[in-house]
Design a protein around this motif. Structure first.
Motif, PDB file in Angstrom:
ATOM      1  N   ASP A  52       0.809  -1.218   0.000  1.00  0.00           N
ATOM      2  CA  ASP A  52       0.000   0.000   0.000  1.00  0.00           C
ATOM      3  C   ASP A  52       0.846   1.274   0.000  1.00  0.00           C
ATOM      4  O   ASP A  52       0.313   2.386   0.065  1.00  0.00           O
ATOM      5  N   GLU A  53       2.162   1.130  -0.074  1.00  0.00           N
ATOM      6  CA  GLU A  53       3.123   2.244  -0.071  1.00  0.00           C
ATOM      7  C   GLU A  53       3.059   3.076   1.204  1.00  0.00           C
ATOM      8  O   GLU A  53       3.514   4.220   1.241  1.00  0.00           O
ATOM      9  N   ASP A  54       2.509   2.508   2.269  1.00  0.00           N
ATOM     10  CA  ASP A  54       2.571   3.121   3.594  1.00  0.00           C
ATOM     11  C   ASP A  54       3.669   2.439   4.404  1.00  0.00           C
ATOM     12  O   ASP A  54       4.009   1.284   4.174  1.00  0.00           O
ATOM     13  N   PHE A  55       4.203   3.181   5.374  1.00  0.00           N
ATOM     14  CA  PHE A  55       5.342   2.709   6.151  1.00  0.00           C
ATOM     15  C   PHE A  55       4.956   1.536   7.059  1.00  0.00           C
ATOM     16  O   PHE A  55       3.778   1.289   7.326  1.00  0.00           O
ATOM     17  N   ILE A  56       5.964   0.852   7.559  1.00  0.00           N
ATOM     18  CA  ILE A  56       5.842  -0.050   8.700  1.00  0.00           C
ATOM     19  C   ILE A  56       6.577   0.596   9.869  1.00  0.00           C
ATOM     20  O   ILE A  56       7.780   0.859   9.779  1.00  0.00           O
ATOM     21  N   LEU A  57       5.853   0.884  10.932  1.00  0.00           N
ATOM     22  CA  LEU A  57       6.419   1.423  12.177  1.00  0.00           C
ATOM     23  C   LEU A  57       5.723   0.673  13.307  1.00  0.00           C
ATOM     24  O   LEU A  57       4.620   1.034  13.709  1.00  0.00           O
ATOM     25  N   ASP A  58       6.362  -0.373  13.815  1.00  0.00           N
ATOM     26  CA  ASP A  58       5.625  -1.245  14.734  1.00  0.00           C
ATOM     27  C   ASP A  58       6.593  -2.134  15.506  1.00  0.00           C
ATOM     28  O   ASP A  58       7.759  -2.299  15.129  1.00  0.00           O
ATOM     29  N   ARG A  59       6.065  -2.737  16.566  1.00  0.00           N
ATOM     30  CA  ARG A  59       6.794  -3.760  17.310  1.00  0.00           C
ATOM     31  C   ARG A  59       6.674  -5.106  16.589  1.00  0.00           C
ATOM     32  O   ARG A  59       5.672  -5.373  15.927  1.00  0.00           O
TER      33      ARG A  59
END
Length: 389
Positions: free
Chosen positions: A328-335
């Motif tokens: 989706d061209e959105d970032f991954i910012l996660d645990r």
């Protein structure tokens, strides 16, 4: 700065893997919070193997997606703080024109993100910026906050300030394994390091690092053609330094995702690229069969003939860069779903550089167990998690 054969210190408060712009900002924020932080980079610095090199990136307030638009004011302020800390200029304000069809939903979303701003028709745009040409039914949105970030200088600045805050940067050390636990162990080609928290920001190499941890992320490294086009009359306002940046949202004679920056890297050469690429192995990014077709270059030549008549329609220089895209061209910012003290920042999809100060802050906050200063819900791993953990 070659790494010594034996690590000087084995235990840290935090380890960050990947010293591109995102990882460097994450380490910077940790060091400013007085956490003893190790920043690891597999290549000798400086290098052009990843996604953070080169002289220029666009920054802007105009964003069609609300989460990014909400983050940009914070990002502008944090870039300014880094400029003050580093004692150097990292940004040139040029403005940005967003080109698109009148009434286009994405264009209207960008307009909403800017508040009260004007649309320029073809005549007004030609008066203000003679080098840009619109066709019937197309308009331009003006973002006066936008401009050019000096990418190489910014990366050096954040790393220098990180070290000034007591951080340790070790380059030329490839990570061989990550052993999870309350205290993690990271083994590199030069030693072993331990810390209670780990941030992985390894760009196109992230997938390979997290796969042994039971996590299979849909990250696609892409090879991008970075093209520079000669001004027909060097130094004229139609194509030179007084021109704005631009981006397209789908035009009658051009696709979505073409963008350009004024002449900066090379005198008299304007950077115009397509936000699109070909799947690649990051270890072999610069290899291509001799004479291999480059459809994006052909597409850009057609665009320039139609919309930027002040430029020669054949590229003077073609370089390569890496994107690492999510579906989706959105970032991954996660645990990590199983190991909560492993934080992942990835999939910046070719539009993350401008947001790196905020991304670094969010990764820092996640690693410290704090409530993030911006919602990370749009960037959750769970939106495409298929691995069995």
């Amino acid at each position: 700065m070659a790494a010594p054969s034996q690590p000087q210190q084995a235990t840290y408060d935090a380890i960050v893997i990947g010293a591109g712009i995102q990882g460097s900002f994450a380490a910077y924020h940790l060091a400013r919070r007085h956490r003893d932080t190790l920043l690891l980079e597999q290549f000798l610095l400086p290098h052009s193997r990843g996604s953070s090199h080169g002289q220029s990136r666009i920054t802007r307030s105009a964003y069609p997606k609300a989460p990014y638009a909400r983050m940009m004011p914070d990002s502008f302020q944090l870039w300014q703080r880094l400029e003050e800390e580093a004692g150097t200029s990292l940004y040139r304000q040029t403005g940005l024109v967003v080109l698109g069809p009148a009434g286009d939903p994405e264009l209207e979303s960008c307009r909403h993100s800017l508040g009260d701003t004007q649309l320029l028709d073809a005549v007004t745009l030609a008066q203000r910026f003679p080098g840009l040409r619109l066709h019937p039914g197309e308009v331009a949105l003006w973002d006066g906050t936008a401009g050019v970030l000096f990418a190489d200088r910014a990366l050096r600045a954040v790393q220098d300030v990180f070290r000034r805050h007591g951080g340790t940067l070790r380059d030329g050390e490839k990570v061989l394994s990550i052993q999870p636990g309350a205290v993690l162990t990271v083994t590199t080609t030069a030693g072993m390091y331990r810390a209670p928290r780990l941030i992985i920001t390894a760009g196109a190499w992230t997938g390979a690092l997290v796969a042994p941890l039971g996590l299979h992320l849909p990250l696609q490294p892409l090879r991008i053609d970075v093209c520079y086009w000669r001004e027909k009359e060097p130094g004229t306002p139609s194509a030179g330094r007084t021109s704005p940046c631009f981006m397209t949202l789908g035009l009658s004679q051009a696709p979505h995702g073409i963008y350009g920056l004024p002449a900066l890297e090379y005198p008299g050469l304007v950077k115009v690229c397509h936000h699109h690429g070909s799947p690649t192995d990051p270890e072999e990014r610069d290899w291509a069969p001799p004479g291999a077709p480059r459809p994006d270059v052909t597409l850009l030549s057609t665009f320039i003939s139609s919309y930027l008549p002040g430029l020669e329609p054949r590229p003077a220089v073609v370089e390569t860069c890496l994107y690492t895209n999510t579906p989706d061209e959105d970032f991954i910012l996660d645990r990590h779903p199983k190991f909560s003290n492993i934080i992942i920042g990835a999939g910046f999809s070719g539009h993350g550089f401008k947001l790196a100060p905020v991304v670094g802050k969010l990764l820092c906050e996640l690693s410290l167990g704090e409530e993030p200063s911006h919602s990370t819900a749009p960037f959750a791993i769970s939106r495409f998690l298929t691995a069995v953990l």
